[in-house]
Design an enzyme around this catalytic site. Structure first.
Site, PDB file in Angstrom:
ATOM      1  N   HIS A 197       0.837  -1.212   0.000  1.00 18.40           N
ATOM      2  CA  HIS A 197       0.000   0.000   0.000  1.00 18.40           C
ATOM      3  C   HIS A 197       0.873   1.263   0.000  1.00 18.40           C
ATOM      4  O   HIS A 197       0.426   2.321   0.463  1.00 18.40           O
ATOM      5  CB  HIS A 197      -0.941   0.042   1.209  1.00 18.40           C
ATOM      6  CG  HIS A 197      -1.846  -1.145   1.325  1.00 18.40           C
ATOM      7  ND1 HIS A 197      -3.092  -1.186   0.759  1.00 18.40           N
ATOM      8  CD2 HIS A 197      -1.659  -2.351   1.931  1.00 18.40           C
ATOM      9  CE1 HIS A 197      -3.657  -2.352   1.025  1.00 18.40           C
ATOM     10  NE2 HIS A 197      -2.800  -3.086   1.725  1.00 18.40           N
ATOM     11  N   SER A 327      15.275  19.097 -16.924  1.00 21.11           N
ATOM     12  CA  SER A 327      14.386  20.250 -16.892  1.00 21.11           C
ATOM     13  C   SER A 327      14.962  21.385 -17.720  1.00 21.11           C
ATOM     14  O   SER A 327      16.180  21.597 -17.748  1.00 21.11           O
ATOM     15  CB  SER A 327      14.187  20.727 -15.448  1.00 21.11           C
ATOM     16  OG  SER A 327      13.446  21.931 -15.414  1.00 21.11           O
ATOM     17  N   LYS A 333      18.506  19.037 -12.426  1.00 21.07           N
ATOM     18  CA  LYS A 333      17.455  18.033 -12.259  1.00 21.07           C
ATOM     19  C   LYS A 333      17.655  16.906 -13.267  1.00 21.07           C
ATOM     20  O   LYS A 333      17.885  17.144 -14.443  1.00 21.07           O
ATOM     21  CB  LYS A 333      16.085  18.667 -12.450  1.00 21.07           C
ATOM     22  CG  LYS A 333      14.915  17.808 -11.998  1.00 21.07           C
ATOM     23  CD  LYS A 333      13.621  18.622 -12.036  1.00 21.07           C
ATOM     24  CE  LYS A 333      12.448  17.865 -11.435  1.00 21.07           C
ATOM     25  NZ  LYS A 333      12.082  16.695 -12.251  1.00 21.07           N
ATOM     26  N   GLU A 340       9.976   6.175 -17.802  1.00 24.94           N
ATOM     27  CA  GLU A 340       8.858   6.962 -18.311  1.00 24.94           C
ATOM     28  C   GLU A 340       8.563   6.623 -19.769  1.00 24.94           C
ATOM     29  O   GLU A 340       7.392   6.474 -20.164  1.00 24.94           O
ATOM     30  CB  GLU A 340       9.175   8.452 -18.177  1.00 24.94           C
ATOM     31  CG  GLU A 340       9.171   8.961 -16.746  1.00 24.94           C
ATOM     32  CD  GLU A 340       9.640  10.392 -16.625  1.00 24.94           C
ATOM     33  OE1 GLU A 340       9.566  10.932 -15.504  1.00 24.94           O
ATOM     34  OE2 GLU A 340      10.098  10.980 -17.631  1.00 24.94           O
TER      35      GLU A 340
END
Length: 475
Positions: A197, A327, A333, A340
């Site tokens: 969970h 980014s 970043k 992805e």
């Protein structure tokens, strides 16, 4: 007749700066002067300016192999002149090798039988063979001998998918499974906090976690291999409606044998051509397996993304390879770009499966009438999955590093370790210990010692995460 460029024409032709005029049963058609295709292809180009999407390379390759195997079989059955057969085979194999891909301009969204694509291929082969022989080779009477679009295109779907499965997707999946297995072995002693969970749970090793991924991939391979037994069954020989009209009774079996020689895959005839022409159940089944595989890959990629999250405000358990700036506005970043990208591929495959499922429902009486869109989506799914499995293995899983300090920091304070004390202090007391440890942000052993009186030796023995990760509670 032959025009000055060596292209076989059907009927009269007229030369201008761009076109020649050809005729078919429906009248005159303007065809680009240098095109190797003829009237029926041009009609399809004119009728279906829909998407700009054309048949994939893998489908054209399969179609070339099929036409070559059929021409060879018809010659051996005494139905086709050997010289003409040889010319047709040469042209077909050149098409299979990709030498004339620019001659297949028909849109995916065309007649549902794929007749336009079949005739496109027949016309290109006829023109190439005519040029080689110096005499007319007819696209229907010779190239399409003993065939119908209604059995050629369903056969092409099976052959193109089978080739992609065995030459690209299964090898890519094996590569991914082996890569995960090697990584898992290197991480077999790294104990971390488990999560259910998305909440802290009992510990396990990173090696155990990755072994679950490997098992997913290997089960995916098994499912695909099972489907392959039906994918290798071909409906070629059913011709128009499944009765085999105009095809030699021995053509189907001989064709499969010739195709097996060309492709090194064990193709054989379906035992019921009526099923083979009227349904696309095998394509739907295969697409379903690809969807299942996509779900597996999304699970793996999301685990990677979560474990890599941070590096400060996330889990920060691993660091994926830094591949590119993440980014356009935030310097420094770095994002998990490979997981992805793979997740997007999987979304595409799941969407393709919906299209294939709906198309598979369009078997009306003796023919499915959404064959081209099935061919396009099925082959696309297989190709992008194969590519994705390799980049996931090579650019994400193989070289990620483990942040042991972060893993151990969280592990030491995990209140759920109290589960190991259930057999000693009971569930209710364990719950009180866990809540107190969490509230005070101290290791569970500190509170357990205070509330139970257990010795350091007993606590070391009962709360050792490495032992707990092996599934054994030491009494």
């Amino acid at each position: 007749m032959m025009d000055p460029t060596g292209i076989r024409t059907q009927g009269d032709w007229t030369v201008n700066t761009r076109y020649r005029i050809e005729t078919d049963s429906m009248g005159e058609v303007r065809v680009p002067l240098e095109a190797l295709y003829s009237a029926q292809t041009q009609r399809a180009v004119d009728n279906f300016p829909v998407s700009g999407l054309t048949m994939p390379r893998s489908v054209i390759r399969a179609l070339g192999y099929i036409k070559a195997a059929l021409a060879t079989s018809n010659a051996e059955l005494g139905l086709l002149d050997k010289d003409m057969s040889a010319a047709i085979v040469n042209a077909s194999m050149a098409i299979a090798e990709g030498k004339y891909d620019d001659q297949f301009p028909v849109d995916i969204f065309q007649t549902g039988s794929g007749t336009s694509t079949n005739m496109n291929c027949n016309e290109v082969i006829a023109n190439l063979a005519s040029k080689q022989l110096g005499k007319m080779v007819h696209q229907n009477d010779d190239v399409n001998l003993g065939q119908s679009s209604n059995d050629v295109i369903p056969t092409t779907i099976h052959v193109s998918a089978a080739l992609l499965l065995h030459q690209q997707l299964l090898p890519a999946l094996k590569h991914l499974a082996v890569t995960i297995s090697i990584k898992s072995e290197t991480l077999k002693d790294v104990v971390k906090t488990g999560r259910t969970h998305l909440m802290d749970a009992m510990p396990l090793t990173l090696g155990q976690e990755l072994s679950g991924w490997e098992s997913q991939i290997r089960h995916g391979m098994e499912r695909l291999q099972d489907t392959s037994t039906r994918l290798l069954l071909l409906p070629q020989g059913g011709t128009a409606v499944g009765t085999g009209i105009n095809a030699h009774p021995q053509l189907a079996a001989m064709f499969c044998a010739k195709l097996a020689q060309i492709t090194a895959l064990d193709f054989s005839s379906q035992n019921n051509f009526f099923e083979g022409l009227s349904t696309q159940d095998v394509a739907v089944e295969l697409s379903g397996q690809l969807k299942t595989l996509s779900v597996s890959l999304i699970k793996i990629c999301n685990d990677l993304r979560w474990m890599n999250s941070g590096p400060l405000a996330g889990l920060g358990e691993i660091s994926l390879p830094a591949l590119q700036p993440g980014s356009s506005i935030m310097p420094g970043k770095v994002n998990p770009v490979i997981p992805e990208a793979v997740c997007m591929v999987c979304a595409q495959v799941i969407g393709n499966d919906t299209t294939i499922t709906l198309a598979g429902q369009s078997g009306n009486f003796q023919l499915n009438v959404m064959l081209p869109v099935i061919a396009y989506n099925l082959t696309q799914s297989m190709e992008i999955l194969a590519n994705s499995c390799r980049i996931l293995a090579d650019k994400a899983i193989r070289d990620f590093t483990v942040n042991l300090d972060q893993i151990n920091l969280v592990l030491d304070k995990n209140p759920i370790l109290v589960t190991a004390l259930n057999s000693v202090v009971g569930y209710e007391q364990g719950s009180r210990i866990a809540k107190a440890a969490y509230a005070r942000r101290v290791p569970i052993r500190v509170v357990a010692k205070e509330m139970t009186g257990l010795s350091d030796k007993d606590l070391d023995r009962l709360l050792d995460p490495a032992i707990l990760a092996k599934g054994g509670l030491v009494k």
